[in-house]
Design a protein around this motif. Structure first.
Motif, PDB file in Angstrom:
ATOM      1  N   ALA A  53     -15.364  -5.448 -18.136  1.00  0.00           N
ATOM      2  CA  ALA A  53     -14.596  -4.215 -17.919  1.00  0.00           C
ATOM      3  C   ALA A  53     -14.808  -3.661 -16.520  1.00  0.00           C
ATOM      4  N   MET A  54     -16.063  -3.654 -16.042  1.00  0.00           N
ATOM      5  CA  MET A  54     -16.358  -3.090 -14.735  1.00  0.00           C
ATOM      6  C   MET A  54     -15.745  -3.921 -13.611  1.00  0.00           C
ATOM      7  N   LEU A  55     -15.780  -5.259 -13.743  1.00  0.00           N
ATOM      8  CA  LEU A  55     -15.168  -6.106 -12.724  1.00  0.00           C
ATOM      9  C   LEU A  55     -13.668  -5.842 -12.621  1.00  0.00           C
ATOM     10  N   GLN A  56     -13.030  -5.681 -13.762  1.00  0.00           N
ATOM     11  CA  GLN A  56     -11.595  -5.389 -13.757  1.00  0.00           C
ATOM     12  C   GLN A  56     -11.313  -4.074 -13.039  1.00  0.00           C
ATOM     13  N   LEU A  57     -12.097  -3.025 -13.328  1.00  0.00           N
ATOM     14  CA  LEU A  57     -11.900  -1.730 -12.679  1.00  0.00           C
ATOM     15  C   LEU A  57     -12.263  -1.768 -11.197  1.00  0.00           C
ATOM     16  N   LEU A  58     -13.300  -2.532 -10.852  1.00  0.00           N
ATOM     17  CA  LEU A  58     -13.696  -2.645  -9.441  1.00  0.00           C
ATOM     18  C   LEU A  58     -12.591  -3.301  -8.616  1.00  0.00           C
ATOM     19  N   VAL A  59     -12.004  -4.350  -9.171  1.00  0.00           N
ATOM     20  CA  VAL A  59     -10.893  -5.003  -8.478  1.00  0.00           C
ATOM     21  C   VAL A  59      -9.730  -4.030  -8.332  1.00  0.00           C
ATOM     22  N   TYR A  60      -9.440  -3.297  -9.388  1.00  0.00           N
ATOM     23  CA  TYR A  60      -8.347  -2.320  -9.348  1.00  0.00           C
ATOM     24  C   TYR A  60      -8.580  -1.284  -8.249  1.00  0.00           C
ATOM     25  N   ALA A  61      -9.770  -0.697  -8.228  1.00  0.00           N
ATOM     26  CA  ALA A  61     -10.058   0.349  -7.247  1.00  0.00           C
ATOM     27  C   ALA A  61     -10.106  -0.212  -5.835  1.00  0.00           C
ATOM     28  N   GLY A  62     -10.725  -1.390  -5.674  1.00  0.00           N
ATOM     29  CA  GLY A  62     -10.877  -1.952  -4.333  1.00  0.00           C
ATOM     30  C   GLY A  62      -9.575  -2.377  -3.694  1.00  0.00           C
ATOM     31  N   MET A  63      -8.565  -2.649  -4.499  1.00  0.00           N
ATOM     32  CA  MET A  63      -7.289  -3.124  -3.954  1.00  0.00           C
ATOM     33  C   MET A  63      -6.292  -2.010  -3.677  1.00  0.00           C
ATOM     34  N   GLN A  64      -6.639  -0.772  -3.958  1.00  0.00           N
ATOM     35  CA  GLN A  64      -5.664   0.306  -3.835  1.00  0.00           C
ATOM     36  C   GLN A  64      -5.107   0.445  -2.421  1.00  0.00           C
ATOM     37  N   ILE A  65      -5.969   0.462  -1.417  1.00  0.00           N
ATOM     38  CA  ILE A  65      -5.486   0.648  -0.044  1.00  0.00           C
ATOM     39  C   ILE A  65      -4.738  -0.586   0.460  1.00  0.00           C
ATOM     40  N   PRO A  66      -5.292  -1.818   0.305  1.00  0.00           N
ATOM     41  CA  PRO A  66      -4.497  -2.983   0.725  1.00  0.00           C
ATOM     42  C   PRO A  66      -3.143  -3.070   0.031  1.00  0.00           C
ATOM     43  N   VAL A  67      -3.122  -2.783  -1.272  1.00  0.00           N
ATOM     44  CA  VAL A  67      -1.853  -2.825  -1.997  1.00  0.00           C
ATOM     45  C   VAL A  67      -0.902  -1.752  -1.480  1.00  0.00           C
ATOM     46  N   GLY A  68      -1.425  -0.570  -1.190  1.00  0.00           N
ATOM     47  CA  GLY A  68      -0.579   0.486  -0.646  1.00  0.00           C
ATOM     48  C   GLY A  68       0.090   0.075   0.654  1.00  0.00           C
ATOM     49  N   MET A  69      -0.646  -0.613   1.514  1.00  0.00           N
ATOM     50  CA  MET A  69      -0.066  -1.089   2.773  1.00  0.00           C
ATOM     51  C   MET A  69       1.008  -2.141   2.511  1.00  0.00           C
ATOM     52  N   LEU A  70       0.761  -3.018   1.524  1.00  0.00           N
ATOM     53  CA  LEU A  70       1.755  -4.038   1.201  1.00  0.00           C
ATOM     54  C   LEU A  70       3.011  -3.430   0.584  1.00  0.00           C
ATOM     55  N   VAL A  71       2.847  -2.406  -0.228  1.00  0.00           N
ATOM     56  CA  VAL A  71       4.013  -1.739  -0.814  1.00  0.00           C
ATOM     57  C   VAL A  71       4.894  -1.156   0.277  1.00  0.00           C
ATOM     58  N   ASP A  72       4.279  -0.547   1.291  1.00  0.00           N
ATOM     59  CA  ASP A  72       5.052   0.018   2.393  1.00  0.00           C
ATOM     60  C   ASP A  72       5.796  -1.062   3.170  1.00  0.00           C
ATOM     61  N   ARG A  73       5.232  -2.260   3.257  1.00  0.00           N
ATOM     62  CA  ARG A  73       5.869  -3.332   4.023  1.00  0.00           C
ATOM     63  C   ARG A  73       6.896  -4.112   3.198  1.00  0.00           C
ATOM     64  N   LEU A  74       6.571  -4.395   1.949  1.00  0.00           N
ATOM     65  CA  LEU A  74       7.399  -5.281   1.137  1.00  0.00           C
ATOM     66  C   LEU A  74       8.342  -4.556   0.190  1.00  0.00           C
ATOM     67  N   GLY A  75       8.057  -3.290  -0.101  1.00  0.00           N
ATOM     68  CA  GLY A  75       8.867  -2.545  -1.053  1.00  0.00           C
ATOM     69  C   GLY A  75       8.313  -2.636  -2.466  1.00  0.00           C
ATOM     70  N   SER A  76       8.787  -1.751  -3.318  1.00  0.00           N
ATOM     71  CA  SER A  76       8.260  -1.657  -4.680  1.00  0.00           C
ATOM     72  C   SER A  76       8.648  -2.856  -5.549  1.00  0.00           C
ATOM     73  N   LYS A  77       9.878  -3.334  -5.427  1.00  0.00           N
ATOM     74  CA  LYS A  77      10.337  -4.398  -6.314  1.00  0.00           C
ATOM     75  C   LYS A  77       9.507  -5.653  -6.156  1.00  0.00           C
ATOM     76  N   ARG A  78       9.280  -6.074  -4.933  1.00  0.00           N
ATOM     77  CA  ARG A  78       8.496  -7.292  -4.701  1.00  0.00           C
ATOM     78  C   ARG A  78       7.087  -7.157  -5.248  1.00  0.00           C
ATOM     79  N   MET A  79       6.491  -6.001  -5.023  1.00  0.00           N
ATOM     80  CA  MET A  79       5.108  -5.815  -5.484  1.00  0.00           C
ATOM     81  C   MET A  79       5.034  -5.740  -7.007  1.00  0.00           C
ATOM     82  N   LEU A  80       6.040  -5.130  -7.643  1.00  0.00           N
ATOM     83  CA  LEU A  80       6.055  -5.105  -9.108  1.00  0.00           C
ATOM     84  C   LEU A  80       6.226  -6.515  -9.677  1.00  0.00           C
TER      85      LEU A  80
END
Length: 426
Positions: A53-80
């Motif tokens: 459970a903790m590894l899953q949450l750690l990955v989730y939290a740690g990826m928030q900023i990189p994913v946010g940058m990718l969403v801005d570049r690629l758009g919501s549809k691609r990331m979803l």
């Protein structure tokens, strides 16, 4: 007003995004209802399951900023699309796993895909809906997404009992495939002109409104999240001496009240945007006061007081969603994703910290008993104090920035050539 009329296709786009988010929550919560079966299948005890459970949450939290940058570049549809595919693969790996390492790989993939989903849906809301409607729609998004948690309970439990491990989680993977197909066919992603500019993490972090949102999310979400995810049930049963059924009713009530409170707080935030930080401080203060009354009560708290605590905690989740509205207000469209990632990452980091420190405090105090739980839940006070101080700090910075921008605009208007025609008074 006619200017705020929302076309039907926008509601369809939002509904597809909400469905994708609900499926992500379904995947996220699936381990929680399969704990006993997972321990038997994987040959691990409580520590091994906690690590999953903790590894899953750690990955989730740690990826928030990189994913946010990718969403801005690629758009919501691609990331979803990527997120849905990665989560489906994670459930597929989990379905055929026969050992701890395989299960870890599956849960990491689930956490990775989950991290891509909520930020992408929030960006859709920011792009397609009018500003005044945005806080309410964000609250409704969070509320409806929790239906995925409901769907992960009874159906998965019934599936595990009747069909076994592998068919149940293969079905869960198929649900992820359905989400991917719907997003691919029906979702339309609007990319504003400003999004052509590369999103800059430094600029989003330097924006006072972003950090105001981050501290809002951290200080308001952590208490109820730690209570619901792990420590509420043992606190009520072992610490307060309630029957398991009564504790379950209180936890269910907390979830239901949170779903009711969300739209109300979202409506108020949209109607009174200059009072959002006051709403946040009220949520923090009322939470601290309710916990103080419970923890200082001589002996076990009466049921009515525990019910009051649950009612107050129900406002934590909706209060934390105001943090995303701060990120939207103070950032241009080109960096909404990364700003949302900063806010979301801060909230989940605070939640994991509270969960961990409560566990450490319980071990130091002997692990069971009312006294141990009192000391353990007292670790929340530094989070509330620091959060309230930082909310006040960055509220002041944000207000000073707005005042300076207003002065600069007035100065520019005063120095403009009087003979030049003006297209609009605004």
């Amino acid at each position: 007003m006619a200017a705020e009329r929302i076309p039907g296709r926008v509601w369809i786009i939002w509904a597809i995004g909400v469905f994708a988010y609900a499926v992500a929550v379904f995947h996220r919560q699936s381990l929680g209802v399969a704990g006993i079966e997972a321990g038997l299948r994987l040959g691990v005890g409580a520590t091994g399951l906690s690590m999953l459970a903790m590894l899953q949450l750690l990955v989730y939290a740690g990826m928030q900023i990189p994913v946010g940058m990718l969403v801005d570049r690629l758009g919501s549809k691609r990331m979803l699309l990527i997120g849905a595919g990665v989560m489906a693969c994670g459930q597929l790996v989990f379905a055929v796993s026969g050992g701890l390492l395989d299960a870890i790989a599956g849960r990491i993939l689930v956490g990775c895909g989950d991290a891509m989903t909520f930020i992408s849906v929030i960006r859709l809301v920011n792009v397609w809906f009018p500003e005044r409607r945005n806080p309410l729609i964000v609250q409704l998004t969070g509320l409806l997404g929790q239906l995925g948690a409901v769907a992960s309970a009874v159906p998965l439990i019934q599936g595990l009992h009747h069909y076994g491990w592998t068919p149940t989680f293969l079905t869960a993977a198929a649900v992820g495939g359905l989400s991917l197909a719907l997003v691919a066919v029906l979702l339309r992603d609007a990319r504003p002109a400003e999004a052509a500019e590369r999103p800059r993490l430094r600029e989003a972090w330097a924006e006072p409104g972003t950090r105001l949102g981050m501290w809002t999310h951290a200080a308001t979400q952590s208490s109820s999240a730690a209570f619901l995810l792990l420590w509420g049930y043992p606190f009520l049963v072992e610490g307060q001496g309630l029957r398991p059924a009564t504790a379950g009713v209180l936890l269910t009530t907390l979830t239901i009240l949170g779903m009711v409170c969300g739209p109300v707080l979202g409506y108020l935030a949209g109607r009174h945007p200059f009072h959002r930080s006051r709403m946040v401080l009220i949520v923090i203060g009322s939470t601290a006061m309710a916990w103080t009354a419970v923890l200082l009560w001589p002996g076990q708290a009466p049921l009515w007081l525990l019910a009051v605590l649950v009612v107050v905690l129900a406002g934590n989740g909706p209060g934390s969603m105001i943090g995303f509205d701060f990120a939207r207000t103070f950032n241009p469209s080109a960096r909404i994703g990364v700003a949302t990632g900063i806010v979301n990452g801060g909230g989940f980091t605070a939640t994991m910290s509270v969960i961990a420190f409560i566990g450490i405090a319980l071990d130091l105090r002997g692990g069971v008993g009312l006294d141990a739980y009192r000391w353990a839940f007292a670790v929340q006070y530094p989070v509330w104090i620091l959060g309230a101080v930082q909310v006040l700090r960055y509220r002041g910075k944000a207000r000073r920035l707005i005042a300076k921008l207003s002065e600069d605009l007035e100065e520019a208007r005063d120095t403009a050539e009087p003979s030049r025609p003006c297209a609009s008074p605004t």
